[in-house]
Design a protein around this motif. Sequence first.
Motif, PDB file in Angstrom:
ATOM      1  N   ALA A  57     -56.483   4.241  10.198  1.00 12.22           N
ATOM      2  CA  ALA A  57     -55.640   3.170  10.739  1.00 12.22           C
ATOM      3  C   ALA A  57     -55.562   3.263  12.258  1.00 12.22           C
ATOM      4  O   ALA A  57     -55.584   2.246  12.962  1.00 12.22           O
ATOM      5  CB  ALA A  57     -54.240   3.239  10.127  1.00 12.22           C
ATOM      6  N   ALA A  58     -55.483   4.493  12.771  1.00  8.72           N
ATOM      7  CA  ALA A  58     -55.442   4.687  14.228  1.00  8.72           C
ATOM      8  C   ALA A  58     -56.765   4.268  14.864  1.00  8.72           C
ATOM      9  O   ALA A  58     -56.793   3.682  15.949  1.00  8.72           O
ATOM     10  CB  ALA A  58     -55.150   6.148  14.545  1.00  8.72           C
ATOM     11  N   ALA A  59     -57.883   4.555  14.179  1.00  8.38           N
ATOM     12  CA  ALA A  59     -59.195   4.147  14.684  1.00  8.38           C
ATOM     13  C   ALA A  59     -59.301   2.628  14.749  1.00  8.38           C
ATOM     14  O   ALA A  59     -59.830   2.057  15.713  1.00  8.38           O
ATOM     15  CB  ALA A  59     -60.300   4.707  13.787  1.00  8.38           C
ATOM     16  N   GLU A  60     -58.771   1.959  13.721  1.00 11.69           N
ATOM     17  CA  GLU A  60     -58.800   0.499  13.689  1.00 11.69           C
ATOM     18  C   GLU A  60     -57.995  -0.090  14.848  1.00 11.69           C
ATOM     19  O   GLU A  60     -58.436  -1.030  15.511  1.00 11.69           O
ATOM     20  CB  GLU A  60     -58.235   0.027  12.349  1.00 11.69           C
ATOM     21  CG  GLU A  60     -58.474  -1.424  12.047  1.00 11.69           C
ATOM     22  CD  GLU A  60     -57.923  -1.811  10.690  1.00 11.69           C
ATOM     23  OE1 GLU A  60     -57.640  -3.002  10.506  1.00 11.69           O
ATOM     24  OE2 GLU A  60     -57.769  -0.929   9.818  1.00 11.69           O
ATOM     25  N   ALA A  61     -56.811   0.485  15.100  1.00  8.05           N
ATOM     26  CA  ALA A  61     -55.979   0.008  16.212  1.00  8.05           C
ATOM     27  C   ALA A  61     -56.654   0.277  17.550  1.00  8.05           C
ATOM     28  O   ALA A  61     -56.611  -0.555  18.467  1.00  8.05           O
ATOM     29  CB  ALA A  61     -54.610   0.687  16.163  1.00  8.05           C
ATOM     30  N   THR A  62     -57.292   1.435  17.674  1.00  8.48           N
ATOM     31  CA  THR A  62     -57.968   1.783  18.924  1.00  8.48           C
ATOM     32  C   THR A  62     -59.179   0.884  19.163  1.00  8.48           C
ATOM     33  O   THR A  62     -59.456   0.479  20.298  1.00  8.48           O
ATOM     34  CB  THR A  62     -58.400   3.266  18.895  1.00  8.48           C
ATOM     35  OG1 THR A  62     -57.258   4.087  18.618  1.00  8.48           O
ATOM     36  CG2 THR A  62     -58.999   3.689  20.219  1.00  8.48           C
ATOM     37  N   GLN A  63     -59.889   0.553  18.082  1.00  8.87           N
ATOM     38  CA  GLN A  63     -61.016  -0.367  18.222  1.00  8.87           C
ATOM     39  C   GLN A  63     -60.545  -1.731  18.700  1.00  8.87           C
ATOM     40  O   GLN A  63     -61.214  -2.393  19.503  1.00  8.87           O
ATOM     41  CB  GLN A  63     -61.752  -0.496  16.881  1.00  8.87           C
ATOM     42  CG  GLN A  63     -63.115  -1.159  16.983  1.00  8.87           C
ATOM     43  CD  GLN A  63     -63.064  -2.648  16.704  1.00  8.87           C
ATOM     44  OE1 GLN A  63     -62.035  -3.181  16.286  1.00  8.87           O
ATOM     45  NE2 GLN A  63     -64.185  -3.317  16.916  1.00  8.87           N
ATOM     46  N   LEU A  64     -59.376  -2.167  18.230  1.00 12.47           N
ATOM     47  CA  LEU A  64     -58.842  -3.449  18.689  1.00 12.47           C
ATOM     48  C   LEU A  64     -58.447  -3.382  20.161  1.00 12.47           C
ATOM     49  O   LEU A  64     -58.632  -4.347  20.910  1.00 12.47           O
ATOM     50  CB  LEU A  64     -57.643  -3.866  17.837  1.00 12.47           C
ATOM     51  CG  LEU A  64     -57.006  -5.205  18.204  1.00 12.47           C
ATOM     52  CD1 LEU A  64     -58.030  -6.346  18.152  1.00 12.47           C
ATOM     53  CD2 LEU A  64     -55.821  -5.505  17.299  1.00 12.47           C
TER      54      LEU A  64
END
Length: 298
Positions: A57-64
């Motif tokens: 989930a943190a990776a997804e937010a960071t990608q955004l």
Amino acid sequence: MPDVETVQQITATYRRLDNRFGGGHVREGIVRFLSDEVAVRIGGKYDINTGRRLLSAAAEATQLAAWSSYDAGMHGLAQRYMIQALRLAAGAGDRALGAEILAAMSHQAAYNGAHVEAVDLARAAGRAAVEAGVAAIQAESAVLEAQGHAVGGDSVSCASALSRAEVIFDKADRASDPQWIGYFDEAYLAAKFGQCFAALGRGEIAQRFAARSLDMDGGEYARGRQFNLALSAIAHAQVGEIEQSAHVGMQAAGAAEGLTSMRSRDYLLDIANRLSKHVGIPSVRDYMERVRPIVERL
């Protein structure tokens, strides 16, 4: 798990806002969210399964955060966020998200004209997507590889990659796709095909795909619709249809009104540059006057 779901839901909300209003509107908010909330949760205690879900989930937010920075024209910062997102996805063991992040990096490289890097990143994304077993990302990786070849002027390799993308996309079972790849549909694929042919100077073919790309949800993906209108205007200019290019360009300018996106600005400027030799035509003058305040704002 409630913490994981919180991160996922807030990220999904920011993603919708990014698609509708552009990276300039959401970048500061998602970065603040990463710093104030996501980092705190990562620093907590959890079991292995929860930890993996949280890192994903943190990776997804960071990608955004990376994507919105890219859209805002902050390319160096975007690349740093991409690398951090890739590390988080690796820590989570999330191969599908890792493939999507590599695809995003290829997208940015092609936009910046780094065609060799774009092809290499797209191929890496494709390999990761095969390992993850997500056909939609395999198709996305193939069309991004095609775009890298197109930017580099390699029409033969571009055509081969486009054919591969189409075959994979047609056979893909989308039922089990991650929710964050939902944007990758027929309209998006058509837009990528159109961008490839426009990059190769094949405006007559780009026109057809640009028209198909506009069969999309222009409310949820307002920025994407603006891009596709700009693509259509560019394709018309390439084949000498100047008045039609100016007409569609006016639509692209109108679609940019609610956006804060440097990419939107760049596409409008591209149209203006192509039409600049024809300022004697009234519709071209109208476009130039219409687009000037929008470009200055963006």
